[in-house]
Design a protein around this motif. Structure first.
Motif, mmCIF file in Angstrom:
data_model
loop_
_atom_site.group_PDB
_atom_site.id
_atom_site.type_symbol
_atom_site.label_atom_id
_atom_site.label_comp_id
_atom_site.label_asym_id
_atom_site.label_seq_id
_atom_site.Cartn_x
_atom_site.Cartn_y
_atom_site.Cartn_z
ATOM 1 N N GLU A 24 39.180 9.237 -12.034
ATOM 2 C CA GLU A 24 39.097 10.198 -13.130
ATOM 3 C C GLU A 24 37.635 10.375 -13.539
ATOM 4 O O GLU A 24 36.878 9.411 -13.601
ATOM 5 C CB GLU A 24 39.905 9.722 -14.327
ATOM 6 C CG GLU A 24 41.397 9.672 -14.087
ATOM 7 C CD GLU A 24 42.036 11.043 -13.938
ATOM 8 O OE1 GLU A 24 41.587 11.991 -14.612
ATOM 9 O OE2 GLU A 24 42.978 11.149 -13.152
ATOM 10 N N SER A 25 37.270 11.590 -13.827
ATOM 11 C CA SER A 25 35.922 11.891 -14.290
ATOM 12 C C SER A 25 35.973 12.301 -15.752
ATOM 13 O O SER A 25 36.983 12.826 -16.225
ATOM 14 C CB SER A 25 35.338 13.041 -13.456
ATOM 15 O OG SER A 25 34.079 13.415 -13.934
ATOM 16 N N GLN A 26 34.892 12.069 -16.454
ATOM 17 C CA GLN A 26 34.802 12.455 -17.854
ATOM 18 C C GLN A 26 34.381 13.912 -18.021
ATOM 19 O O GLN A 26 34.441 14.452 -19.124
ATOM 20 C CB GLN A 26 33.815 11.547 -18.590
ATOM 21 C CG GLN A 26 34.276 10.105 -18.654
ATOM 22 C CD GLN A 26 35.606 9.966 -19.383
ATOM 23 O OE1 GLN A 26 35.811 10.532 -20.448
ATOM 24 N NE2 GLN A 26 36.522 9.213 -18.803
ATOM 25 N N LEU A 46 33.086 18.515 -20.845
ATOM 26 C CA LEU A 46 33.656 17.185 -20.956
ATOM 27 C C LEU A 46 35.172 17.329 -21.029
ATOM 28 O O LEU A 46 35.688 18.386 -21.429
ATOM 29 C CB LEU A 46 33.142 16.483 -22.212
ATOM 30 C CG LEU A 46 31.647 16.183 -22.246
ATOM 31 C CD1 LEU A 46 31.248 15.655 -23.613
ATOM 32 C CD2 LEU A 46 31.270 15.211 -21.147
ATOM 33 N N ARG A 47 35.873 16.276 -20.681
ATOM 34 C CA ARG A 47 37.334 16.317 -20.758
ATOM 35 C C ARG A 47 37.747 16.612 -22.200
ATOM 36 O O ARG A 47 37.273 15.993 -23.141
ATOM 37 C CB ARG A 47 37.918 14.992 -20.284
ATOM 38 C CG ARG A 47 39.396 15.055 -20.101
ATOM 39 C CD ARG A 47 39.959 13.863 -19.414
ATOM 40 N NE ARG A 47 39.226 12.639 -19.761
ATOM 41 C CZ ARG A 47 39.490 11.467 -19.231
ATOM 42 N NH1 ARG A 47 40.422 11.348 -18.329
ATOM 43 N NH2 ARG A 47 38.812 10.408 -19.597
ATOM 44 N N CYS A 116 33.623 17.603 -9.932
ATOM 45 C CA CYS A 116 33.668 16.708 -11.082
ATOM 46 C C CYS A 116 32.296 16.055 -11.201
ATOM 47 O O CYS A 116 31.582 15.894 -10.217
ATOM 48 C CB CYS A 116 34.715 15.621 -10.884
ATOM 49 S SG CYS A 116 36.410 16.226 -10.835
#
Length: 135
Positions: A24-26, A46-47, A116
């Motif tokens: 998972e990436s921010q 950003l998420r 990402c």
């Protein structure tokens, strides 16, 4: 008569799919295009963050990438709203390598995933030697 291609297909259907581990990436980077004016912009979100481009509000819900190859195929979950429409015009996963697989269907705008944002690799610690110590 049974076709050889059908046999292969039937055999493949019984095989388990190879799972790929995702990280998972921010944050993620998207590209936006106004098809009417030709204007484009790259958007880093950003998420959970939203950006307004033209009449669209684009929210990055999640961004993930193959753990063993971070520069490979990014996947982002997006929610895209149009100022003139009550419901989202797009809500789902977009795949960077296959933008047409799950695309925004809008007469004026196009949005697709570039990648990402991945963490920078940790710098290598310099080795210290005992030579010259105490001189």
């Amino acid at each position: 008569m049974i076709r050889p291609g059908l046999i292969v297909l039937a055999l493949m259907a019984g095989q388990p799919a190879l799972a790929q581990d995702f990280a998972e990436s921010q944050a993620g980077i998207l590209r936006w295009l106004d098809k009417l004016t030709g204007e484009t912009a790259d958007i880093e979100l950003l998420r959970g963050q939203e950006a307004v481009s033209g009449r669209l509000t684009i929210r990055l819900d999640a961004c993930r990438y193959p753990a063993d190859n971070p520069t490979s195929d990014a996947q982002a979950h997006l929610t895209i709203l149009d100022a003139g429409v009550a419901q989202p015009v797009f809500e789902g996963w977009m795949v960077a390598s296959s933008p047409a697989l799950s695309a925004l269907d809008h007469p004026r705008y196009d949005v697709w995933v570039l990648r990402c944002v991945t963490p920078e690799p940790a710098p290598q610690a310099e080795e210290t030697t005992s030579e010259g110590a105490g001189e």
